[in-house]
Enzyme design. Sequence first.
Site, mmCIF file in Angstrom:
data_model
loop_
_atom_site.group_PDB
_atom_site.id
_atom_site.type_symbol
_atom_site.label_atom_id
_atom_site.label_comp_id
_atom_site.label_asym_id
_atom_site.label_seq_id
_atom_site.Cartn_x
_atom_site.Cartn_y
_atom_site.Cartn_z
ATOM 1 N N HIS A 73 34.990 28.199 80.373
ATOM 2 C CA HIS A 73 34.694 26.966 79.625
ATOM 3 C C HIS A 73 33.694 27.181 78.486
ATOM 4 C CE1 HIS A 73 30.811 25.886 81.756
ATOM 5 N NE2 HIS A 73 31.347 26.552 82.747
ATOM 6 N N ASP A 190 26.382 30.442 80.855
ATOM 7 C CA ASP A 190 27.346 29.618 81.607
ATOM 8 C C ASP A 190 27.960 28.644 80.613
ATOM 9 O OD1 ASP A 190 28.725 27.920 83.276
ATOM 10 O OD2 ASP A 190 26.945 27.053 84.194
ATOM 11 N N GLU A 224 34.129 21.230 81.605
ATOM 12 C CA GLU A 224 33.835 21.753 82.945
ATOM 13 C C GLU A 224 32.559 21.194 83.509
ATOM 14 O OE1 GLU A 224 32.318 24.417 86.129
ATOM 15 O OE2 GLU A 224 31.349 23.826 84.265
ATOM 16 N N GLU A 225 31.530 21.086 82.669
ATOM 17 C CA GLU A 225 30.202 20.700 83.192
ATOM 18 C C GLU A 225 30.177 19.274 83.743
ATOM 19 O OE1 GLU A 225 27.910 22.655 83.906
ATOM 20 O OE2 GLU A 225 28.026 24.399 82.591
ATOM 21 N N ASP A 245 33.809 32.483 85.686
ATOM 22 C CA ASP A 245 32.596 31.675 85.493
ATOM 23 C C ASP A 245 31.417 32.430 86.107
ATOM 24 O OD1 ASP A 245 30.914 29.577 84.804
ATOM 25 O OD2 ASP A 245 32.265 28.022 85.554
ATOM 26 N N HIS A 325 21.639 27.354 84.556
ATOM 27 C CA HIS A 325 21.312 26.000 84.091
ATOM 28 C C HIS A 325 19.829 25.878 83.742
ATOM 29 C CE1 HIS A 325 25.121 23.574 85.400
ATOM 30 N NE2 HIS A 325 25.413 24.713 84.800
HETATM 31 ZN ZN LIG Z 1 30.148 27.314 84.358
#
Ligand SMILES: [Zn+2]
Length: 349
Positions: A73, A190, A224-225, A245, A325
Site C-alpha cells: 500500500h 509502512d 490500507e491504513e 507489508d 507507526h
Molecule cells: Zn502497512
Amino acid sequence: MPIPSIDSAFLLDFLAGLLNTPSPTGYTDDAVAFTEKALAAFPQIKLQRTRKGALLVTWPGEKTDSPRALTAHVDTLGAMVKEIKPNGRLRMTQLGGYPWNAVEGEGVTVITLGGKKLRGSILIQAASSHVHGAKVSSMARDAETLEIRLDERTTNEAETRALGVEVGDFVAFDPRVEITNGFVRSRHLDDKACVACLVAAVQALQAAGLKPRQTAYFLISNFEEVGHGAATGFPPEVGELVVVDMAAVGEGQTSDEYHATLCVKDSGGPYHHDLSTRLRKLADAQKIPYKVDIYPYYGSDGGALLRTGADLKVALIGPGVDASHNYERTHTDALTATTQWIMAYLLSK
Ligand SMILES: [Zn+2]
C-alpha cells in the site's frame, strides 16, 4: 532457478522519492502516479487505475492457468483539519491509527482544497517551557491538546480561513528520510518500503530478461491504513495473494531490521498454511534470510480482502521495521531479502 541480483541503488532511489511524495490515506494520487511512472518504463507491464484510485499492475507470465497476486500500500498515516481554533491554529483528526505523541514536534504540510501547500508544525498547545513550566510535560497528548501552528501570519480563525484553509484539508507529516550505513530511517516505511521492493523486483527480473511463471497482478492499494485497501481490485481468477507489508519489530518479536519476515498470524488469525509453507520452502531454497513471526496488534490488506468473503489463499511477507507507526527504520538487508522473496515467488512453479 537462481534469482537475479537486485539494483540496490535503484531500489533506494525509488523508495526515497516515494517517501518524499506525501500520501496520507485519502490523498494518494501523487504517490500512485509516482509508482505508475516508474513501472511504465517496463514494456511488458500493463497499468490500470481502479475506481477508488489504486493501481492494478498486470504482468503476463509464461502460464495463465493459476494467476497470482501481490499487494503493497502507498497510503500512509496522516491527519485532516478537524477544526480551525479561535487562535488561528488547527485541530486534527487522525487518518489511520497512531499514538499522538509520535507526531509531536513534526513538520507538516497542509494541503488546501485550492491546492496550496502550507507549512507548519505540530505542537502541544502549552508548548513554551518559559510560559507553562511543568504543564508542558504533564499534559496528555491527544486530539484536544495538540495543534498545528502554521508558518503564516495568523492569530485568529478568520485569518486562517483567508489563507484558504478549511475543515477537511489533508495534513501530511514530514517523512524525514535519511539513509545511513544501510539503514533507512523515515516515517511511512509502512508500507512504501514494500512498494519499493515490488518495483525493484520488476526491475531486476526485467533486466535479467525474465518474466513470471504465472501471470501476476500487483495491487498498489491506497486505503490500507483505514482497513479496506485491497478489499477489492483483483481480477476474479486470482487464487492466491501474497501481501507485502512491514514486519513488526520489538520486544518478544523474532522479526528484525535485517531479515524479511513471514507472518503466520496477526490480529485477524492465521494466514494460509499451504501458501506460507511454500514461501518458506522458496526462501530456504534461495537462502533468503527470513524469520517467522506473529504480530499481536496488526491487520493487513489480506484480512481486508478475506473479510469480504473472497475465496483465495493469503500469506504475508515483509521487511522488519523498527518503531512502526512512529519514526520508523529498516535496513537495506531486509529490503533486499523481501525483494528476493518476491522474485522467488514470481518465478516459482
Ligand atoms: Zn502497512
